[in-house]
Design a protein around this motif. Structure first.
Motif: not given
Length: 258
Positions: A41-43, A177-182, A203-206
């Motif tokens: 797990r990472t970001y 291209l990533p959107d709400e999900l990668l 999962v996209r976060r602002p």
């Protein structure tokens, strides 16, 4: 650059956020000659290379985007490094938008097994995707990809990554291209079939101050943890008798370091 309510994002065309964080799960599955899997797990950051986020000064050790970490490493900016690489391959984006998915430097350290650049022309059409691979020996290599309507591309493997795989075979990549999900997938196929698969889901976060602090607390020194995890699993494979392929000298790429 717009900063609102502690946010570290800027707004791109049509109000689209140009910076985001993805909370990710990375999975590697090795199938031959020994089956082995790892999950980490990472970001990751997803940014517009022309509109990089600017953090409040106290938080800057948590994320820095440095041109020396990509391509030849000698350009004045990420965009200049990418443009020089593309120009060496006769690709001109005419100033079009480029979206990068990668780790940022955290406390001065960065390791990106895979950085991805989605390259658009001045009309917004996707021209190519650049997949930049880094190994744990401090080397990097770029694959210039022309993805199809399913966001897939194939390319011969030409770069030494793992000591447990020879520089042979072919990658099959799916890089939307990533959107709400990668959701990225990379398969390595050789004479024995599908030898290895890497999957990145997120999962996209602002990209807000709160989101960055939350990610950093849960995954401290995230990029060093990725590097250490790869080393740890390498030791595991070595202890289980997996044969090692000697590291080969890389041929310099056009637009990259000699």
């Amino acid at each position: 650059m717009t900063r609102t309510g502690g946010d570290v994002i800027s707004l791109g065309p049509a109000g689209r956020e140009s910076a985001a964080l993805y909370e990710c799960v990375i999975t590697h599955v090795r199938r031959t000659p020994l089956r082995h899997a790892l999950r980490h797990r990472t970001y990751l950051w997803c940014v517009d290379v022309d509109r990089l986020p600017v953090l409040p000064r106290p938080l800057r050790p948590l994320a820095r985007f440095d041109a020396r970490d990509h391509f030849a490493g000698t350009a004045g900016s990420l965009r200049a490094g990418l443009d020089a690489y593309l120009a060496a391959h006769d690709v001109d984006l005419d100033g079009g938008r480029v979206v990068m998915l990668a780790h940022a430097r955290v406390f001065g350290f960065v390791f990106n097994p895979l950085s991805v650049f989605w390259c658009h022309d001045s009309y917004g059409a996707l021209v190519c995707v650049v997949a930049e691979v880094h190994n744990t020996y401090g080397q990097r290599h770029c694959y210039l990809l022309r993805t199809d309507e399913a966001d897939e591309a194939e390319v011969d493997k030409t770069f030494y990554v793992s000591p447990f795989f020879a520089v042979e075979g072919r990658y099959r990549m799916r890089l939307p291209l990533p959107d709400e999900l990668l959701h990225l997938t990379v398969h390595l196929e050789n004479e024995h079939g599908r030898a290895f698969t890497a999957v990145v889901r997120g999962v996209r976060r602002p990209a807000s101050v709160a989101a960055l602090l939350s990610a950093a607390v849960r995954r401290p020194w995230s990029t060093a943890a990725v590097w250490a995890g790869i080393r740890r699993h390498g030791i595991h494979l070595l202890l289980h008798g997996l044969p090692v392929h000697p590291r080969v000298r890389s041929t310099p790429q056009k637009g990259m370091l000699p």
